[in-house]
Design an enzyme around this catalytic site. Sequence first.
Site, PDB file in Angstrom:
ATOM      1  N   GLU A 185      41.270  30.920  45.799  1.00 20.20           N
ATOM      2  CA  GLU A 185      40.997  31.245  43.892  1.00 20.20           C
ATOM      3  C   GLU A 185      41.482  32.269  43.693  1.00 20.20           C
ATOM      4  O   GLU A 185      40.502  33.468  42.919  1.00 20.20           O
ATOM      5  CB  GLU A 185      39.430  30.970  43.648  1.00 20.20           C
ATOM      6  CG  GLU A 185      39.705  30.977  42.117  1.00 20.20           C
ATOM      7  CD  GLU A 185      38.205  30.469  41.495  1.00 20.20           C
ATOM      8  OE1 GLU A 185      36.825  30.184  42.171  1.00 20.20           O
ATOM      9  OE2 GLU A 185      38.067  31.724  40.476  1.00 20.20           O
TER      10      GLU A 185
ATOM     11  N   HIS B 164      38.319  25.051  37.399  1.00 25.41           N
ATOM     12  CA  HIS B 164      37.712  26.246  37.503  1.00 25.41           C
ATOM     13  C   HIS B 164      37.460  26.644  36.259  1.00 25.41           C
ATOM     14  O   HIS B 164      37.599  25.469  35.310  1.00 25.41           O
ATOM     15  CB  HIS B 164      39.131  26.413  37.637  1.00 25.41           C
ATOM     16  CG  HIS B 164      39.301  28.574  37.184  1.00 25.41           C
ATOM     17  ND1 HIS B 164      39.310  29.243  35.951  1.00 25.41           N
ATOM     18  CD2 HIS B 164      38.861  29.266  38.312  1.00 25.41           C
ATOM     19  CE1 HIS B 164      39.218  30.521  36.388  1.00 25.41           C
ATOM     20  NE2 HIS B 164      39.162  30.873  37.648  1.00 25.41           N
TER      21      HIS B 164
ATOM     22  N   ASP C  34      38.151  35.013  43.696  1.00 26.41           N
ATOM     23  CA  ASP C  34      38.403  35.236  42.316  1.00 26.41           C
ATOM     24  C   ASP C  34      39.561  36.699  42.084  1.00 26.41           C
ATOM     25  O   ASP C  34      39.073  37.709  40.633  1.00 26.41           O
ATOM     26  CB  ASP C  34      37.035  35.472  41.880  1.00 26.41           C
ATOM     27  CG  ASP C  34      37.620  34.691  40.094  1.00 26.41           C
ATOM     28  OD1 ASP C  34      38.897  34.715  39.907  1.00 26.41           O
ATOM     29  OD2 ASP C  34      36.851  34.800  40.106  1.00 26.41           O
TER      30      ASP C  34
HETATM   31 MN    MN Z   1      38.544  32.468  38.765  1.00 26.06          MN
END
Ligand code: MN
Length: 318
Positions: free
Chosen positions: A13, A162, A281
């Site tokens: 991600e 997401h 992330d």
């Molecule tokens: Mn994200």
Amino acid sequence: MISPPIQKVIAIEEHFWIPQLRETYTGLDLETAPAFVSRLEDYGSVRIREMDEAGIDIQVLSHAAPAGQKLAVDESIRLSRKANDVLSDIISVNPARFAGFAALPTPDPNAAADELERTVSKYGFKGAMLHGVSAGDRFLDEKQFWVIFERAEALDVPIYLHPATPPTAIVETYFKDYPEMSRAGWGFTMDTATQVYRLIMSGVFDRYPKLKFIIGHLGESIPFSLWRSDRVLSRFGKVKHRFRDYFCNNFYITTSSNFSQAGLICSVMEIGVDRILFAVDWPFMSNTDGRSFIENALISSDDKQKILGLNAQRLLRM
Ligand code: MN
């Protein structure tokens, strides 16, 4: 300490954005976050340096939220396609280090399904990432979107669900007094988890039983709530299986932005280690923090290898 990798370490991600889409985002205060902006627009040098610092071999890239989902149909189609073309170029320059999830123009679900197929078949993308509600605050379980899920099942690729900012009415009702709660601190989790619950209750997984979703942030709090939700929601007989069965058979979760050891152990116990994948992330979180989170986890080295790369290799066929 970081142990020598047996398998490739794959983080799934990890974001970029294109300026043409970023310019359509409202309510972003870019002045306060220059480090994020420069990293999201860095398609190689800083990105790869910070991957190397953490021993991350591959980033599976996705456009930062909400991509083109809030735009009018024509602009959404045009800019989603542009984002995917840029992503394909980024991957072509460094095919050993990058893979991709498509951005989809959900305001036109048929065009979104076609864009998924185009990017998977032409560019080798590993699936798509969807971000929260679409233009008009439409939830993904609405039947108009099922054409996307039908295509994902046919192509045998997952959809990464997401977070994005919750629907306007929710923000107004729940967060008006505390706007800082509407995003990553709570609103993102609440919105994404609710969309997962709606998808399960909609029967979409009875229609498309091989449909696969990925959600981030150690499952958006669902592993912790699963026992109770399963007990209560499984009484309602509109879908074939128990609530838990859908969550554990049609979903995968990632470690993105939630480096909680207690949360990881709960997730391993509820969904199982074979369905937990590594994600950071980036650039919103640090690669080295994400990597040491797994290295320090109270799980076996075999399980660490599964989370760091083996599960992604299998799910994304890498
Ligand atoms: Mn994200």
